[in-house]
Design a protein around this motif. Structure first.
Motif, mmCIF file in Angstrom:
data_model
loop_
_atom_site.group_PDB
_atom_site.id
_atom_site.type_symbol
_atom_site.label_atom_id
_atom_site.label_comp_id
_atom_site.label_asym_id
_atom_site.label_seq_id
_atom_site.Cartn_x
_atom_site.Cartn_y
_atom_site.Cartn_z
ATOM 1 N N ALA A 196 0.865 -1.179 0.000
ATOM 2 C CA ALA A 196 0.000 0.000 0.000
ATOM 3 C C ALA A 196 0.902 1.229 0.000
ATOM 4 O O ALA A 196 1.910 1.268 0.699
ATOM 5 C CB ALA A 196 -0.897 0.010 1.231
ATOM 6 N N ARG A 197 0.557 2.209 -0.811
ATOM 7 C CA ARG A 197 1.402 3.400 -0.928
ATOM 8 C C ARG A 197 0.921 4.495 0.022
ATOM 9 O O ARG A 197 -0.265 4.652 0.262
ATOM 10 C CB ARG A 197 1.399 3.915 -2.370
ATOM 11 N N TRP A 198 1.881 5.268 0.533
ATOM 12 C CA TRP A 198 1.557 6.385 1.401
ATOM 13 C C TRP A 198 1.025 7.539 0.562
ATOM 14 O O TRP A 198 1.636 7.942 -0.425
ATOM 15 C CB TRP A 198 2.791 6.826 2.182
ATOM 16 N N ASP A 199 -0.131 8.046 0.936
ATOM 17 C CA ASP A 199 -0.785 9.125 0.201
ATOM 18 C C ASP A 199 -0.958 10.320 1.137
ATOM 19 O O ASP A 199 -1.925 10.378 1.899
ATOM 20 C CB ASP A 199 -2.141 8.652 -0.322
ATOM 21 N N PRO A 200 -0.010 11.278 1.125
ATOM 22 C CA PRO A 200 -0.108 12.418 2.046
ATOM 23 C C PRO A 200 -1.391 13.211 1.857
ATOM 24 O O PRO A 200 -2.002 13.664 2.823
ATOM 25 C CB PRO A 200 1.130 13.260 1.692
#
Length: 228
Positions: A144-148
């Motif tokens: 899962a990618r970090w989405d600021p």
């Protein structure tokens, strides 16, 4: 200790079919919202000739591809395209896993490494030590990618999904352990929203019940009778 690795028969890369905006083939829809692809020019040097530049188009899932091999084409049309998600593209934990394997002095330590790092990519791993222990497995990751902008991690879009290990102990019933790594429910209020994901992170399994006596012995058994 003897350690061997080989490529697993199933590589954890996931093709995603994209629904495109008919007015713009480089824009796709996510939950009904338009999202533009990102162009990445790639230049390749050519011996004895001028460099060649091509544009690779990227989505939130990965690059757009037009096939996986010569026999499996994935056409990019005015309304549809395919992107290839690769969880190992950002799997920097591979190095931690390789270092942990190198430092292991027993199969127990070796098996503990991927449980700790969650970083083994696409290989079968088998090992044997002087005590006769021979673990075998494919330990890889979900991504899962970090989405600021979204304030957290995205949903898991690639990696291990349903995994299963089955054996027989002479009792007549299969001995089965299964896991759905991203859990069964997409409702954050459900008890099954992340329960199996936690098991996956801890290196644990769900016991599957195949035979009637095993099903009847389940403490969670619930019988529903449906009439016509």
């Amino acid at each position: 200790m003897l350690l061997g690795q080989g490529r697993a028969p199933g590589v954890p890369m996931n093709p995603h079919r994209l629904t495109l905006d008919p007015a713009d083939p480089t824009t796709y829809l996510v939950d009904g919202e338009r999202e533009r692809m990102t162009p990445h020019p790639v230049t390749v040097a050519v011996k004895g000739g001028a460099p060649v530049t091509r544009t690779q188009w990227w989505t939130r899932y990965g690059p757009v591809v037009d096939g996986l091999d010569p026999t499996l084409t994935l056409p990019w049309t005015a309304t549809m395209a395919y992107a290839l998600g690769d969880p190992n593209a950002v799997n920097l934990r591979m190095s931690d896993t390789a270092l942990g394997f190198a430092r292991s002095r027993s199969t127990r330590e070796l098996a503990e490494t991927p449980r700790r790092t969650q970083g083994l990519p696409w290989v079968n791993t088998i090992a044997a030590d002087s005590a006769g222990h021979t673990p075998l497995g494919v330990w890889n990751c979900t991504n899962a990618r970090w989405d600021p902008a979204g304030g957290g991690y995205t949903e898991v879009v690639a990696g291990s999904s349903h995994i299963q290990a089955v054996g027989w102990d002479g009792s007549g019933c299969p001995v089965a352990r299964t896991l759905l790594t991203y859990s069964q429910s997409d409702d954050p209020g459900s008890a099954h929203f992340s329960d199996q994901t936690r098991l996956f992170s801890d290196g644990r399994w769900v016991t599957s019940r195949y035979c009637e006596k095993e099903i009847l012995s389940s403490p969670a058994l619930k019988v529903v009778t449906v009439g016509e």
